[in-house]
Structure formats: C-alpha cells, structure tokens
Scaffold this active site. Structure first.
Site, PDB file in Angstrom:
ATOM      1  CB  THR A  13     -73.997  64.536 -71.076  1.00 48.67           C
ATOM      2  OG1 THR A  13     -75.094  64.228 -70.273  1.00 48.67           O
ATOM      3  CG2 THR A  13     -73.181  65.294 -70.231  1.00 48.67           C
ATOM      4  CE  LYS A 104     -66.702  55.554 -73.329  1.00 49.28           C
ATOM      5  NZ  LYS A 104     -67.245  56.986 -73.413  1.00 49.28           N
ATOM      6  CD  GLU A 128     -57.055  64.574 -78.099  1.00 50.47           C
ATOM      7  OE1 GLU A 128     -56.858  63.611 -77.347  1.00 50.47           O
ATOM      8  OE2 GLU A 128     -56.409  64.968 -78.995  1.00 50.47           O
ATOM      9  N   GLY A 133     -61.577  61.568 -72.537  1.00 52.13           N
ATOM     10  CA  GLY A 133     -62.058  62.928 -72.141  1.00 52.13           C
ATOM     11  C   GLY A 133     -61.263  64.219 -72.481  1.00 52.13           C
ATOM     12  N   GLY A 186     -73.209  61.856 -61.002  1.00 54.60           N
ATOM     13  CA  GLY A 186     -73.239  62.012 -62.568  1.00 54.60           C
ATOM     14  C   GLY A 186     -72.128  61.407 -63.117  1.00 54.60           C
ATOM     15  CD  GLU A 189     -74.289  57.437 -68.968  1.00 60.38           C
ATOM     16  OE1 GLU A 189     -75.528  57.468 -68.744  1.00 60.38           O
ATOM     17  OE2 GLU A 189     -73.586  57.931 -69.179  1.00 60.38           O
ATOM     18  CG  ASP A 200     -65.361  53.562 -71.024  1.00 61.52           C
ATOM     19  OD1 ASP A 200     -65.904  54.093 -72.223  1.00 61.52           O
ATOM     20  OD2 ASP A 200     -64.451  54.045 -70.577  1.00 61.52           O
ATOM     21  CE  LYS A 204     -62.856  56.186 -72.618  1.00 63.74           C
ATOM     22  NZ  LYS A 204     -63.124  56.654 -71.009  1.00 63.74           N
TER      23      LYS A 204
END
Length: 328
Positions: A13, A104, A128, A133, A186, A189, A200, A204
C-alpha cells in the site's frame, strides 16, 4: 534537466502510494525543484506476481541490484518489520544514498543508529511517515527545536484505534463489530494486534521521544494499554457525562528531569483539544516552553497520506542537498 534516481523497497500500500504520487506530481515537482524524479527500481518479494503496469521502473527481488546501482540517489523503504529493512537502509547509507522510511517498528528501535550513520556519511534520513501518517509532526518538532524546547507531547497516534472508539460511541457497536468495520474499510490489518493493543502508538511515541528529548525512556517502564478491553457500556456511561475515550500516547519530563510516558485509553472532556477528533484522524499536542501548545490534526494512515509524507521528505532532501543530487 537534472534527474534524481530513486528506488522503492516494498510495493504494498505505502510503496505503491509513493510511486503513484511521484508519477502524478512529476511536473509539479519538476517546476518547484528543477529536478525530475525517476523511479528506476522497485524491490519486491515476487517478481512473477501480477501487478498494475508501471512506467520506467524495473521490478527486482535482489537488493544488491539496487545497492550496486551508482545512479540511485534516494531509497524509499516501505517494508514491514525490523528486518531486512534495517540492514537494507544501513547498506544504502553506506553506499551514500539518502533514505526515506515509513517503518515505525524498525525506526523506533534503530532510528538513532541510522541517524548517526547518516550523519557520518553526510546523507539525510526522512522519517516523517513513521509517525501520524500525513500529519507533519516530525518536521514541525524539528523546526521548533531550533529556538524552543519541547516540554510535553500528547496525542492520538493510531487512527485504527480512534476509528474503533468512534464507531463504538456513535453506533453503540461492540469492539469486535467496530474492528471488523475498520478492517472492511481498509483501516485495520488482517492482524490488528499492534493497533488495538497500543504497540503501534507506543513505537510512534518513542520516535517522537528521540526527536524531541534526544533519548527514549526505558521501554519496560512505560505502561502500554490498548483499547480491546473498553466495553460499549463504558463508552455509553462516559457519553452521558459528556466525556469521550481517546487512546492517548503521552510523554513529558517530570520535575526531576526524568522522562515519563504512558499509552492507553483516557477520558477527556469537551474542553480538551482532542475531544472532537473522530474517525481515523490523528492529532498531536506539542507543548513548548515559549510557543505554548500547538495542535496538529490530519489523516493518520493510508496509501496517500503516508506516501505524501514520504514524498514531502524527498522534496525537503532535494532542497537541502541540491549540489549533492546533481549528477556528475
């Protein structure tokens, strides 16, 4: 007109998003920078897999084909996981390539080493897209650090969790139903574990910690809680009190100067800057010594927000290093 040759590692993606943005914005990039950008190689696991036709670039399953190409100036990395991404980027830096990553998981752990290596080789690292995102938090914090001091960073760093909490509040959905909606849209996952258990957002936060404070707290000392235990009844009770659950990542220095961090669901009221942040948006509050509080909001994931952040890193590298990128 001088040309910048780039390679893309991974064509899922994010990798495809980078390619398509570079193609669609080719003329705009040429006008704004004076350079054409040509994707010459794309690293994939399976060259035989049927894909949409692309122009100019060659698919390869051999990283050495990319690393041994002296024409390549910049390597975009959009591979999942720590390895082989870290090794590939280390090798690319050693070859004198600028690197841009959206990884990440890898960068939270290996970012400091890559940045040090890149400084030694006089190349740039764009990261970045590793955090929030399409929200330009990395460049914003970097610019702030030139004349200010960051005291605290607090934010919604995972769009999937925010989407699920929003669905549960607005529609009274259970966690499992909201998660399935996120997967169908979408936003999540097939294995959503890292999103819903807080991992996650934690990664970050550690990337932001390295940038803003020059170090990370001991990972084992940071409490990390996900949203998978939040019940519809909890959200309903909160709504009756005009409160909302947000999955928040938070880092600050305490009175002794020690870094403190937490990741988990918190209840906030209507007076909080992140009260109205719904859906897959990310939002980050940066509190500084002189400027005060600055809040950034934007889409947290997806092909184009992430790809756009990576292309923005490329434009920054071009403007900072025009002399380096001009072919001999």
């Amino acid at each position: 007109m001088p040309s910048i040759k780039v390679a893309i590692l991974g064509f899922g993606t994010v990798g495809e998003g980078v390619y398509r943005i570079l193609q669609e914005k080719r003329e705009e990039i040429k006008k704004s920078t004076g350079f054409t950008v040509d994707v010459v190689s794309i690293l994939v696991k399976d060259k035989a897999k049927k894909r949409k036709p692309i122009q100019g670039a060659k698919f390869t399953d051999d990283i050495q084909e990319i690393l041994n190409n002296p024409e390549i100036d910049v390597v975009f990395e959009a591979i999942v996981g720590e390895e082989p991404a870290y090794t590939y980027l280390s090798d690319a830096i050693e070859k004198g390539c600028h690197i841009i990553t959206a990884n990440k998981k890898m960068f939270a752990k290996h970012g400091p080493a890559l940045l040090k290596h890149a400084e030694f080789r006089n190349v740039q690292v764009g990261f970045e897209a590793t955090t929030a995102g399409g929200v330009p938090i990395i460049r914003t914090v970097s610019n702030l650090l030139a004349g200010d001091r960051v005291k605290r960073i607090q934010g919604i760093l995972n769009g999937t969790s925010n989407f699920i909490l929003t669905k549960m509040r607005e529609e009274g959905s259970s966690f499992n139903v909201a998660l399935k909606d996120a997967q169908q849209a979408g936003y999540a996952e097939a294995d959503p574990t890292d999103d819903v258990d807080g991992t996650d957002a934690f990664r970050k936060l550690m990337i932001l910690s390295s940038l803003a404070f020059g170090k990370q707290p001991d990972w084992e000392e940071v409490p990390v809680v996900g949203i998978d235990y939040v019940e519809p009844a909890d959200i309903s009770d909160a709504s009756k009190r005009d409160l909302r659950y947000r999955h928040m990542a938070d880092i600050w220095k305490d009175e002794k100067g020690k870094l403190q961090a937490t990741v988990g669901p918190v209840l906030i009221g209507a007076d909080h800057p992140l009260y109205g942040i719904d859906g897959v948006d990310n939002a980050i509050i940066v509190n500084t010594e002189y400027l005060g509080s600055l809040t950034l909001v934007g889409p947290g994931a997806g092909m184009y927000p992430t790809g756009s952040a990576m292309v923005a890193d490329l434009l920054h590298i071009i403007r900072q290093h025009e002399a380096v990128l001009v072919p001999n």
